[in-house]
Design a protein around this motif. Sequence first.
Motif, PDB file in Angstrom:
ATOM      1  N   UNK A 495      21.105  35.803  29.995  1.00  0.00           N
ATOM      2  CA  UNK A 495      21.695  34.949  31.036  1.00  0.00           C
ATOM      3  C   UNK A 495      21.515  33.472  30.693  1.00  0.00           C
ATOM      4  N   UNK A 496      20.359  33.119  30.187  1.00  0.00           N
ATOM      5  CA  UNK A 496      20.115  31.721  29.827  1.00  0.00           C
ATOM      6  C   UNK A 496      21.137  31.238  28.805  1.00  0.00           C
ATOM      7  N   UNK A 497      21.510  32.090  27.874  1.00  0.00           N
ATOM      8  CA  UNK A 497      22.437  31.688  26.815  1.00  0.00           C
ATOM      9  C   UNK A 497      23.893  31.893  27.192  1.00  0.00           C
ATOM     10  N   UNK A 498      24.156  32.385  28.401  1.00  0.00           N
ATOM     11  CA  UNK A 498      25.532  32.563  28.852  1.00  0.00           C
ATOM     12  C   UNK A 498      26.129  33.914  28.543  1.00  0.00           C
ATOM     13  N   UNK A 499      25.284  34.877  28.173  1.00  0.00           N
ATOM     14  CA  UNK A 499      25.773  36.203  27.810  1.00  0.00           C
ATOM     15  C   UNK A 499      25.580  37.191  28.951  1.00  0.00           C
ATOM     16  N   UNK A 500      26.480  38.184  29.067  1.00  0.00           N
ATOM     17  CA  UNK A 500      26.412  39.129  30.184  1.00  0.00           C
ATOM     18  C   UNK A 500      25.255  40.114  30.051  1.00  0.00           C
ATOM     19  N   UNK A 501      24.939  40.757  31.154  1.00  0.00           N
ATOM     20  CA  UNK A 501      23.855  41.743  31.179  1.00  0.00           C
ATOM     21  C   UNK A 501      24.210  42.941  30.308  1.00  0.00           C
ATOM     22  N   UNK A 502      23.199  43.598  29.805  1.00  0.00           N
ATOM     23  CA  UNK A 502      23.401  44.830  29.059  1.00  0.00           C
ATOM     24  C   UNK A 502      22.969  46.004  29.922  1.00  0.00           C
ATOM     25  N   UNK A 503      23.557  47.165  29.635  1.00  0.00           N
ATOM     26  CA  UNK A 503      23.229  48.381  30.394  1.00  0.00           C
ATOM     27  C   UNK A 503      22.838  49.526  29.459  1.00  0.00           C
ATOM     28  N   UNK A 504      22.635  49.215  28.191  1.00  0.00           N
ATOM     29  CA  UNK A 504      22.351  50.245  27.187  1.00  0.00           C
ATOM     30  C   UNK A 504      21.070  51.004  27.502  1.00  0.00           C
ATOM     31  N   UNK A 505      20.979  52.205  26.951  1.00  0.00           N
ATOM     32  CA  UNK A 505      19.779  53.036  27.097  1.00  0.00           C
ATOM     33  C   UNK A 505      19.513  53.744  25.773  1.00  0.00           C
ATOM     34  N   UNK A 506      18.283  54.257  25.637  1.00  0.00           N
ATOM     35  CA  UNK A 506      17.927  55.034  24.461  1.00  0.00           C
ATOM     36  C   UNK A 506      18.015  54.243  23.173  1.00  0.00           C
ATOM     37  N   UNK A 507      18.555  54.900  22.122  1.00  0.00           N
ATOM     38  CA  UNK A 507      18.656  54.270  20.806  1.00  0.00           C
ATOM     39  C   UNK A 507      19.548  53.035  20.843  1.00  0.00           C
ATOM     40  N   UNK A 508      20.569  53.064  21.694  1.00  0.00           N
ATOM     41  CA  UNK A 508      21.478  51.918  21.798  1.00  0.00           C
ATOM     42  C   UNK A 508      20.745  50.697  22.348  1.00  0.00           C
ATOM     43  N   UNK A 509      19.825  50.909  23.290  1.00  0.00           N
ATOM     44  CA  UNK A 509      19.044  49.797  23.844  1.00  0.00           C
ATOM     45  C   UNK A 509      18.145  49.201  22.770  1.00  0.00           C
ATOM     46  N   UNK A 510      17.530  50.056  21.974  1.00  0.00           N
ATOM     47  CA  UNK A 510      16.661  49.550  20.913  1.00  0.00           C
ATOM     48  C   UNK A 510      17.458  48.706  19.921  1.00  0.00           C
ATOM     49  N   UNK A 511      18.642  49.183  19.541  1.00  0.00           N
ATOM     50  CA  UNK A 511      19.462  48.422  18.598  1.00  0.00           C
ATOM     51  C   UNK A 511      19.931  47.108  19.216  1.00  0.00           C
ATOM     52  N   UNK A 512      20.268  47.145  20.497  1.00  0.00           N
ATOM     53  CA  UNK A 512      20.724  45.924  21.185  1.00  0.00           C
ATOM     54  C   UNK A 512      19.591  44.905  21.252  1.00  0.00           C
ATOM     55  N   UNK A 513      18.400  45.398  21.544  1.00  0.00           N
ATOM     56  CA  UNK A 513      17.229  44.523  21.580  1.00  0.00           C
ATOM     57  C   UNK A 513      16.986  43.883  20.231  1.00  0.00           C
ATOM     58  N   UNK A 514      17.050  44.657  19.174  1.00  0.00           N
ATOM     59  CA  UNK A 514      16.766  44.134  17.846  1.00  0.00           C
ATOM     60  C   UNK A 514      17.782  43.065  17.448  1.00  0.00           C
ATOM     61  N   UNK A 515      19.027  43.281  17.795  1.00  0.00           N
ATOM     62  CA  UNK A 515      20.047  42.279  17.495  1.00  0.00           C
ATOM     63  C   UNK A 515      19.824  41.014  18.315  1.00  0.00           C
ATOM     64  N   UNK A 516      19.481  41.199  19.586  1.00  0.00           N
ATOM     65  CA  UNK A 516      19.221  40.048  20.457  1.00  0.00           C
ATOM     66  C   UNK A 516      18.048  39.224  19.940  1.00  0.00           C
ATOM     67  N   UNK A 517      17.015  39.874  19.516  1.00  0.00           N
ATOM     68  CA  UNK A 517      15.838  39.174  18.986  1.00  0.00           C
ATOM     69  C   UNK A 517      16.202  38.369  17.738  1.00  0.00           C
ATOM     70  N   UNK A 518      17.022  38.981  16.875  1.00  0.00           N
ATOM     71  CA  UNK A 518      17.394  38.305  15.642  1.00  0.00           C
ATOM     72  C   UNK A 518      18.259  37.077  15.909  1.00  0.00           C
TER      73      UNK A 518
END
Length: 614
Positions: A495-518
Amino acid sequence: MKTFIRNISTIAILSGVLLASCKKEFLNTKPLNQASAELTWADPNLSEAFVTELYNGLHDAGLNQENMDCITDNALYNFGKQNIMEGNISPDNLGWVNNTYEWNEMYARIRSANLALEQLAKSKLDKTLVDRLTGEAHFMRAYFYNQMLRYYGGVPLVKATYALNTPDFTIARNTYAECVDFIVSELDAASTLLQGKDLGKGRATSDAALALKARVLMYAASDLHDPVKLKTISTLSGYAHPEYLGYTTSDHDARWKKAQDAALVILAKSGTYGYALNLSAPATAADGFTNYQNSYLSRNGGEKEILFARYFSNSKDEWGAWYGRNNCTNGYHGWTSSEPTQNMVDDYEMMDGSKFDWNNAAQKADPYTNRDPRFYASVLYDGAPWKPRTPDGAGIDPYNEIQMGTYQTGSSGSPVAYFGLDTRNGPIENWNGTRTGYAIRKFMDPNPAIVDQNTRSEVPSPLIRYTEIVFNYVEACIELGQETEARNWLNKIRFRSGMPAITDAGAALKERYRNERNVEMMFEEQRFYDARRWMIAPTTLGNKVRIMKITATLKAGKSVSVYRHSTDNYNYTYTVQELDPGVENRTWKDRVYFMPISRDEINKNNKLVQNPGY
């Protein structure tokens, strides 16, 4: 006559005494360029100066000319291939080692910290000062040991200074677990001693110690240090000393719970730290850009992101203060040293949160439109607005836009090829242009009055920031199956960066997190370790470098005398291709999960055991 002789004898004796005295004083002359140990630890200012010198072990932190991301899939170093990325490192050829990880450099600093702790333990100075300096020495010793731990695995824990009469200077490596426990205990001690102490910018604090503890425990809980996961890598599985690489017993949840609890201690201080993380909906794209820029510039509220940082001053000639000159484009007389790759650029999502897709015709035709606002705040790309050009470039580019392509001027019927100012064929300088088609913007001071090639910058390098601890907490939540909590905190960052919320779960959430961190922590010395501790290096760090080639041809009937990015006048073609392997031919070898200890160190210390694969 006897009187004369007697007088001469007296003079001779006195002269001898005086000469002996002068000789004794001459030999006992104290050096004028340094203070003795006795004087140093008896004087409060000199004691503080000694401990302050420990911070020089941070060097330029993340604002080195060669950023640590250049030995990841995120970036390329412009001036020479990296042996580590080609898997060519060995005990005899370490490749490039950032000086904040180099074995001798770190142990020299650790020795200084040991000396400070020994002397402060018997100091008669004011207790408040002694406690503060002791706390700082504990913190810095822990910091240096953690640098080595995450680079080499378990290392020898030298907790006291050696003396000339020490019978044995050799020492074996401690286990990974012993190193983690020692570093954590050091940080606990530092946090206690520094509690409530008013310290200046750039010095260790109680909260910085707790934040570093959170990082240490998260690394310790990661896959690379789990004995079951470690055995899945053939190069590492047969190693005779797995205790140097990680734990020998698997206790996934307990270790992640420790990491989570440590992160929560910092998250509870959200009133003191953190910037724009209280939004209930995404910021606008413009505000998202500004928020992210403020966070990495540590300005306009963004300074609340800092838990520990390396600061620079224009009054002091330090390499990190020349980050702008070292990394801006050649069209601005910069060196374009650390360049984002196309691999990194492709990780930035579209504004709606979908992945960028080169198979999407509209996105392929216009790849720099409607992307995550952090892309625009982090990367200098073709057509990006930037500072006023220097006098020799102002007439060629009066619009102050980055030129990374090959274009046409003149008329469509009789075009003239024109190479962009910021390319390796540019008309101002052609030896230092980008190889990837991009340059870094992050950590560059955007003030147009600052001419990067002759002005030092005062942008600090964040070594630990609040958002990292948020990410650490999110990762722990994911590993412990607390996905709702993980999404809640991850969306605060988005939200701080202007991006929408995510709703991913499971392996997809982990991948989304890793991309967000990078994406969020690009060029902050995270990717080098994240890809390893997640054990995804073969499919990330092992990828070939992808680069961008841009051509622009005049549309029918169009003519221009001075180039400017314009879709009205030009047809643009964006071509992704692999970097010439002669520049750098990246591959992955599993032994690179842990760095080699140099042959010299092994030869000097017969108790050292080399890392696997070397």
